[in-house]
Scaffold this motif. Structure first.
Motif, PDB file in Angstrom:
ATOM      1  N   LEU A  55       0.859  -1.675  -0.233  1.00 53.38           N
ATOM      2  CA  LEU A  55      -0.195   0.474  -0.293  1.00 53.38           C
ATOM      3  C   LEU A  55       0.389   1.651  -0.159  1.00 53.38           C
ATOM      4  O   LEU A  55       1.084   1.973   1.016  1.00 53.38           O
ATOM      5  CB  LEU A  55      -1.006  -0.070   1.117  1.00 53.38           C
ATOM      6  N   LEU A  80     -12.705   6.750   6.192  1.00 51.76           N
ATOM      7  CA  LEU A  80     -12.509   6.370   5.122  1.00 51.76           C
ATOM      8  C   LEU A  80     -13.544   7.227   4.422  1.00 51.76           C
ATOM      9  O   LEU A  80     -14.540   7.687   4.465  1.00 51.76           O
ATOM     10  CB  LEU A  80     -13.220   4.817   4.204  1.00 51.76           C
ATOM     11  N   PRO A  84     -13.417   1.491  -0.496  1.00 54.10           N
ATOM     12  CA  PRO A  84     -11.829   1.146  -1.682  1.00 54.10           C
ATOM     13  C   PRO A  84     -11.384   1.192  -2.561  1.00 54.10           C
ATOM     14  O   PRO A  84     -12.738  -0.214  -3.112  1.00 54.10           O
ATOM     15  CB  PRO A  84     -10.745   0.368  -0.638  1.00 54.10           C
ATOM     16  N   THR A  85     -11.343   1.160  -4.022  1.00 59.89           N
ATOM     17  CA  THR A  85     -11.340   0.626  -5.290  1.00 59.89           C
ATOM     18  C   THR A  85      -9.654  -0.185  -5.180  1.00 59.89           C
ATOM     19  O   THR A  85      -9.501  -0.300  -4.698  1.00 59.89           O
ATOM     20  CB  THR A  85     -11.361   1.531  -6.360  1.00 59.89           C
ATOM     21  N   ARG A  87      -7.771   1.725  -5.082  1.00 58.84           N
ATOM     22  CA  ARG A  87      -7.283   3.764  -4.136  1.00 58.84           C
ATOM     23  C   ARG A  87      -7.882   3.492  -3.402  1.00 58.84           C
ATOM     24  O   ARG A  87      -9.232   2.995  -2.890  1.00 58.84           O
ATOM     25  CB  ARG A  87      -7.128   4.665  -5.006  1.00 58.84           C
ATOM     26  N   VAL A  88      -7.829   3.080  -1.548  1.00 62.47           N
ATOM     27  CA  VAL A  88      -7.928   3.744  -0.633  1.00 62.47           C
ATOM     28  C   VAL A  88      -7.588   5.609  -0.281  1.00 62.47           C
ATOM     29  O   VAL A  88      -6.678   5.178  -0.504  1.00 62.47           O
ATOM     30  CB  VAL A  88      -8.186   2.722   0.691  1.00 62.47           C
ATOM     31  N   THR A 108      -4.246   9.634   0.507  1.00 62.27           N
ATOM     32  CA  THR A 108      -4.540   8.228  -0.463  1.00 62.27           C
ATOM     33  C   THR A 108      -3.232   7.419  -0.645  1.00 62.27           C
ATOM     34  O   THR A 108      -1.789   8.160  -1.419  1.00 62.27           O
ATOM     35  CB  THR A 108      -4.606   8.794  -2.155  1.00 62.27           C
ATOM     36  N   LYS A 121      -7.110  -5.043  -7.277  1.00 64.78           N
ATOM     37  CA  LYS A 121      -7.662  -4.724  -5.874  1.00 64.78           C
ATOM     38  C   LYS A 121      -7.723  -5.106  -5.145  1.00 64.78           C
ATOM     39  O   LYS A 121      -6.613  -6.107  -4.444  1.00 64.78           O
ATOM     40  CB  LYS A 121      -9.115  -5.837  -6.818  1.00 64.78           C
ATOM     41  N   PRO A 122      -8.199  -4.704  -4.321  1.00 72.21           N
ATOM     42  CA  PRO A 122      -8.077  -4.783  -2.313  1.00 72.21           C
ATOM     43  C   PRO A 122      -8.629  -6.866  -1.753  1.00 72.21           C
ATOM     44  O   PRO A 122      -9.517  -6.737  -3.292  1.00 72.21           O
ATOM     45  CB  PRO A 122      -8.895  -4.164  -1.845  1.00 72.21           C
ATOM     46  N   VAL A 127     -12.623  -5.262   1.477  1.00 70.17           N
ATOM     47  CA  VAL A 127     -13.814  -4.387   0.851  1.00 70.17           C
ATOM     48  C   VAL A 127     -14.930  -4.545   2.114  1.00 70.17           C
ATOM     49  O   VAL A 127     -15.893  -3.518   2.116  1.00 70.17           O
ATOM     50  CB  VAL A 127     -14.100  -4.874  -0.387  1.00 70.17           C
ATOM     51  N   CYS A 130     -15.231  -3.002   5.161  1.00 66.12           N
ATOM     52  CA  CYS A 130     -14.749  -1.421   4.934  1.00 66.12           C
ATOM     53  C   CYS A 130     -16.676  -1.193   4.652  1.00 66.12           C
ATOM     54  O   CYS A 130     -17.360  -0.154   5.777  1.00 66.12           O
ATOM     55  CB  CYS A 130     -14.688  -0.844   3.518  1.00 66.12           C
TER      56      CYS A 130
END
Length: 134
Positions: A55, A80, A84-85, A87-88, A108, A121-122, A127, A130
């Motif tokens: 990250l 947040l 997140p995509t 990017r977070v 970011t 992707k995470p 996700v 989140c």
């Protein structure tokens, strides 16, 4: 989404000659808050690194509003900005013991494949965790 908060007592070694906390320490305080936030979700950088994710920082936008002094106990609040995509994006607010805003930040990070260093992707579990916050 509400803020996650930690309290920090700045150390004397983090001050400059005027007894003011050096601006570079704000990033360290924000990282402490982000790590505690991740832990509260059941994640860590170590866990993500084992999944092959790094990250790195993509962008930091800090506004220094009031100085933090050595005797201040500060609260670092983090949340947040959006789900997140690749990017977070984190939003931070640092306040002193008088509830005066000392600094704000939008940070970011980019989910990056540890082997190719390309955005990715995470992990789905992150996700999902989140999504429960929104």
């Amino acid at each position: 989404m509400s803020f996650f908060k930690i309290n920090i007592s700045p150390r004397y070694s983090e001050t400059d000659q005027m007894g003011i906390i050096h601006h570079s320490n704000y990033l360290i305080y924000m990282e402490q808050a982000r790590l505690a936030w991740l832990s509260s979700l059941g994640f860590s950088y170590e866990k993500m690194e084992k999944e092959g994710i790094l990250l790195p920082v993509y962008k930091i936008d800090i506004v220094y509003k009031k100085p933090i002094k050595f005797d201040d106990v500060i609260s670092v609040k983090v949340r947040l900005k959006a789900l997140p995509t690749a990017r977070v994006v984190f939003v931070y607010v640092i306040v002193n013991n008088f509830d005066v805003i000392c600094g704000t930040c939008v940070l970011t990070l980019v989910f990056t494949d540890a082997h190719t260093f390309r955005p990715r992707k995470p992990i789905p579990e992150f996700v999902e965790a989140c999504q429960r916050l929104f």
